[in-house]
Design an enzyme around this catalytic site. Sequence first.
Site, short mmCIF file in Angstrom:
data_model
loop_
_atom_site.label_atom_id
_atom_site.label_comp_id
_atom_site.label_asym_id
_atom_site.label_seq_id
_atom_site.Cartn_x
_atom_site.Cartn_y
_atom_site.Cartn_z
N LYS A 76 0.85 -1.20 0.00
CA LYS A 76 0.00 0.00 0.00
C LYS A 76 0.88 1.25 0.00
CE LYS A 76 -3.85 1.90 2.77
NZ LYS A 76 -4.74 1.61 3.91
N SER A 151 -9.59 1.72 3.16
CA SER A 151 -8.75 2.51 2.27
C SER A 151 -7.78 1.68 1.44
CB SER A 151 -7.96 3.53 3.11
OG SER A 151 -7.13 2.85 4.05
N SER A 175 -9.77 -0.85 7.23
CA SER A 175 -9.23 -0.61 5.89
C SER A 175 -8.55 -1.81 5.23
CB SER A 175 -8.25 0.57 5.92
OG SER A 175 -8.95 1.77 6.07
#
Length: 476
Positions: A76, A151, A175
């Site tokens: 990420k 996210s 997330s």
Amino acid sequence: MGAANTIISLQSAIKEGLTSCVEQLDNYLAAIEKNKDLNAFLEVFEEEALQQAKKTDRKLRDGSAGKLAGLVIAIKDNLCYKDHQVSASSKILNGFTSLYNSTVVERLIAEDAIILGRLNCDEFAMGSSNENSAYGNVLNPIDKTKIPGGSSGGAAAAVKAGLCHAALGTDTGGSIRQPASLCDIVGLKPTYGRVSRHGCIAYASSFDQIGPMTNNVEDAALILEVIAGPDEYDSTLSTKEVPEYSKLLEIKGKKRIAYLNECINSEGLDPEIRSTMEASFEKLRKKGHTVEGVDFPFLDFLVPAYYVLTTAEASSNLARYDGIHYGHRSKEATDLDSTYKKSRSEGFGKEVKRRIMLGTFVLSAGYYDAYYSKAQKVRRIIKEKTEDILSAYDFIMIPTTPGTALKIGEKINDPVAMYLEDIFTVQANLAGLPSISLPLGQHSNGLPFGIQLIAGQMKEDALLAISEYLMANFRN
């Protein structure tokens, strides 16, 4: 070889000459090119990954390879990787290059994982739909008109679409688990203090946790085994020894499982998800496990407490992006005051600004006691009640999400409705407990949904074992 193969089976195939790290990498690179429209990757480290793949093939042949040899993993875009860009999907960090490795990246490299690239996410990990990235939406590979969740939406989409074998995401209020649910993969949030946050761009420091996103439980266990454990750069970490999770995937005896009555009976829960949960409870009972409903009267306080506390921490954490130290500096700035104002106004997106303002408000002199202080007390009550339930039961079993993936743009202009998408995931973060989302549900609309389990502190071994059991007995 398909993406559903485990890391262990992949290593065996490479040793037998059936495939190679280079071949696996080439397949992923071709898949990324073919699926560019998903917008999952912000950057692919093609040349470096190729060199690492060749090196790992040699190591596998001579028997000196690490635990994760052959694993092609993406990270990420809020995890630091030395000499590579990291932006948290924000314009304010556009062009910023990390000076060091995050601890998790360091540990992946030490065990011969091949880092493929950095993944799109909601800006500064703030969002539940991946619509808040400065670099555009990520599409759900199952239905490209739908959100992938957030996210860590880029991570979930990449794993599901077969663009990498696994990914590392971060979970502040769901997330990892929420996008895992919407994209039909496994998403694990470890106990707070199990995995080092060093080198993870902070959103809310007392909530953030890094974890694996995979196609199966075995891979999640092996990756956690590598990234977990003490680290001199993160003082919040437990010194407790890290078990060999990947070798502890068999459950012992019958289990006691609680579900929260308020979650299952919630008006906002999709009726098909409710009936799937109830059918799962019944199936577990038939296999000899105890499954009972318990009262949790604080469901309506979870999201408000979470957003008061996380925005307060974000307001403090994001103060460092000021146009002076590093990151974006406005070309229209003329003095110190305008440098701060214009750089931050231009660099941050709408949702990040909203959360900074909300956090600054709840920390302000006249409102600190009414909001921040009260939310801390509520957090303590939620933590104690959750731990009280887990003192009588082995696990809490609830839905991961109230529904299946939303249409892109469906709730982006209604922040409160979007925040309520986190209603079932924030409890584990408020309590600091390990939680996993398993791809066990299929809706009549053709979209998947996850079932979530929460375990006691540092009980990832038990959580992964029951997860493996459920995947073997309940999947499809």
